[in-house]
Design a protein around this motif. Sequence first.
Motif, mmCIF file in Angstrom:
data_model
loop_
_atom_site.group_PDB
_atom_site.id
_atom_site.type_symbol
_atom_site.label_atom_id
_atom_site.label_comp_id
_atom_site.label_asym_id
_atom_site.label_seq_id
_atom_site.Cartn_x
_atom_site.Cartn_y
_atom_site.Cartn_z
ATOM 1 N N ILE A 242 0.846 -1.211 0.000
ATOM 2 C CA ILE A 242 0.000 0.000 0.000
ATOM 3 C C ILE A 242 0.881 1.262 0.000
ATOM 4 O O ILE A 242 0.876 2.027 0.950
ATOM 5 N N PRO A 243 1.615 1.489 -1.076
ATOM 6 C CA PRO A 243 2.586 2.589 -1.088
ATOM 7 C C PRO A 243 1.987 3.995 -0.968
ATOM 8 O O PRO A 243 2.691 4.924 -0.599
ATOM 9 N N SER A 244 0.706 4.155 -1.234
ATOM 10 C CA SER A 244 0.115 5.488 -1.114
ATOM 11 C C SER A 244 -0.581 5.695 0.232
ATOM 12 O O SER A 244 -1.263 6.696 0.426
ATOM 13 N N SER A 245 -0.393 4.783 1.157
ATOM 14 C CA SER A 245 -1.061 4.878 2.455
ATOM 15 C C SER A 245 -0.487 6.009 3.303
ATOM 16 O O SER A 245 0.726 6.213 3.363
ATOM 17 N N HIS A 246 -1.374 6.720 3.985
ATOM 18 C CA HIS A 246 -0.913 7.751 4.914
ATOM 19 C C HIS A 246 -0.274 7.126 6.151
ATOM 20 O O HIS A 246 0.434 7.801 6.883
ATOM 21 N N PHE A 247 -0.504 5.845 6.383
ATOM 22 C CA PHE A 247 0.104 5.161 7.527
ATOM 23 C C PHE A 247 1.629 5.094 7.406
ATOM 24 O O PHE A 247 2.328 4.941 8.396
ATOM 25 N N ILE A 248 2.139 5.218 6.186
ATOM 26 C CA ILE A 248 3.595 5.198 5.988
ATOM 27 C C ILE A 248 4.247 6.367 6.716
ATOM 28 O O ILE A 248 5.318 6.228 7.299
ATOM 29 N N TYR A 249 3.577 7.520 6.722
ATOM 30 C CA TYR A 249 4.130 8.676 7.444
ATOM 31 C C TYR A 249 4.183 8.401 8.952
ATOM 32 O O TYR A 249 5.139 8.775 9.623
ATOM 33 N N ILE A 250 3.159 7.767 9.457
ATOM 34 C CA ILE A 250 3.143 7.404 10.883
ATOM 35 C C ILE A 250 4.262 6.412 11.172
ATOM 36 O O ILE A 250 4.949 6.511 12.191
ATOM 37 N N MET A 251 4.463 5.466 10.254
ATOM 38 C CA MET A 251 5.530 4.476 10.434
ATOM 39 C C MET A 251 6.907 5.137 10.432
ATOM 40 O O MET A 251 7.772 4.774 11.228
ATOM 41 N N TRP A 252 7.116 6.100 9.545
ATOM 42 C CA TRP A 252 8.406 6.804 9.526
ATOM 43 C C TRP A 252 8.617 7.583 10.825
ATOM 44 O O TRP A 252 9.729 7.644 11.344
ATOM 45 N N GLY A 253 7.553 8.171 11.344
ATOM 46 C CA GLY A 253 7.654 8.852 12.631
ATOM 47 C C GLY A 253 8.041 7.889 13.738
ATOM 48 O O GLY A 253 8.887 8.197 14.585
ATOM 49 N N ALA A 254 7.425 6.708 13.722
ATOM 50 C CA ALA A 254 7.759 5.688 14.723
ATOM 51 C C ALA A 254 9.204 5.228 14.574
ATOM 52 O O ALA A 254 9.918 5.047 15.570
ATOM 53 N N ILE A 255 9.660 5.061 13.348
ATOM 54 C CA ILE A 255 11.039 4.631 13.124
ATOM 55 C C ILE A 255 12.016 5.713 13.587
ATOM 56 O O ILE A 255 13.050 5.406 14.186
ATOM 57 N N LEU A 256 11.697 6.964 13.331
ATOM 58 C CA LEU A 256 12.546 8.060 13.805
ATOM 59 C C LEU A 256 12.647 8.038 15.332
ATOM 60 O O LEU A 256 13.744 8.132 15.893
ATOM 61 N N LEU A 257 11.517 7.910 16.014
ATOM 62 C CA LEU A 257 11.533 7.817 17.478
ATOM 63 C C LEU A 257 12.311 6.594 17.951
ATOM 64 O O LEU A 257 13.060 6.648 18.931
ATOM 65 N N PHE A 258 12.134 5.486 17.247
ATOM 66 C CA PHE A 258 12.861 4.261 17.575
ATOM 67 C C PHE A 258 14.367 4.482 17.470
ATOM 68 O O PHE A 258 15.127 4.078 18.353
ATOM 69 N N LEU A 259 14.801 5.140 16.398
ATOM 70 C CA LEU A 259 16.237 5.381 16.203
ATOM 71 C C LEU A 259 16.798 6.339 17.256
ATOM 72 O O LEU A 259 17.924 6.165 17.713
ATOM 73 N N VAL A 260 16.011 7.335 17.649
ATOM 74 C CA VAL A 260 16.433 8.240 18.735
ATOM 75 C C VAL A 260 16.627 7.439 20.019
ATOM 76 O O VAL A 260 17.636 7.574 20.713
ATOM 77 N N SER A 261 15.675 6.589 20.311
ATOM 78 C CA SER A 261 15.752 5.767 21.515
ATOM 79 C C SER A 261 16.927 4.793 21.439
ATOM 80 O O SER A 261 17.671 4.621 22.409
ATOM 81 N N LEU A 262 17.098 4.154 20.296
ATOM 82 C CA LEU A 262 18.202 3.203 20.119
ATOM 83 C C LEU A 262 19.556 3.901 20.258
ATOM 84 O O LEU A 262 20.476 3.375 20.902
ATOM 85 N N TYR A 263 19.692 5.083 19.679
ATOM 86 C CA TYR A 263 20.936 5.842 19.793
ATOM 87 C C TYR A 263 21.253 6.122 21.260
ATOM 88 O O TYR A 263 22.368 5.926 21.714
ATOM 89 N N ASN A 264 20.252 6.596 21.987
ATOM 90 C CA ASN A 264 20.476 6.896 23.407
ATOM 91 C C ASN A 264 20.740 5.642 24.216
ATOM 92 O O ASN A 264 21.509 5.657 25.172
#
Length: 172
Positions: free
Chosen positions: A144-166
Amino acid sequence: KPSSAASDVYKRQVKTRETIISLIFIGAINRFVKLPLIIICVVICISGLRWLISQEPWILDQVANEERLAMTFNELFSIEGNNTLAAYLKQIYRFLGLYVFGTGFVFLMFSKIDLFNQRSFRNRYFIALGTLLFSNILLAYYWIPSSHFIYIMWGAILLFLVSLYNHTKLEN
């Protein structure tokens, strides 16, 4: 015995220093490691709840779903023999919502326990959540490449990477 008194003072200072370091460490875990993960888990729970309570949950991602089907839902439901399809889709989305909510809730509960202060537990937590987040975004781009959920997923991945870095910067 002056040396005994001095030794007791030294031991209290060391204990106080260890307590302060421990409190700083736990505060760092709570702010820079846990908080982004808690936000991810709450968003996952909200997403699951949306599918659980929506009267037409397939409409939550209508554009991507209709693009994938190559027809509108009205066209799909009007096809002879599809008169029970809406009820079936509602049932499937309810189960999806339940599993999404349950997954987010389990991750949320595990982020609140004392085990989270142990590096080995956090390592396993990051492996499980990271696998979930990265596999979901790959599947979303594929299905589903046109899904708006992809933006939410990228936000979650960004938060995940911030947490993983710390997490990697903490010593434990």
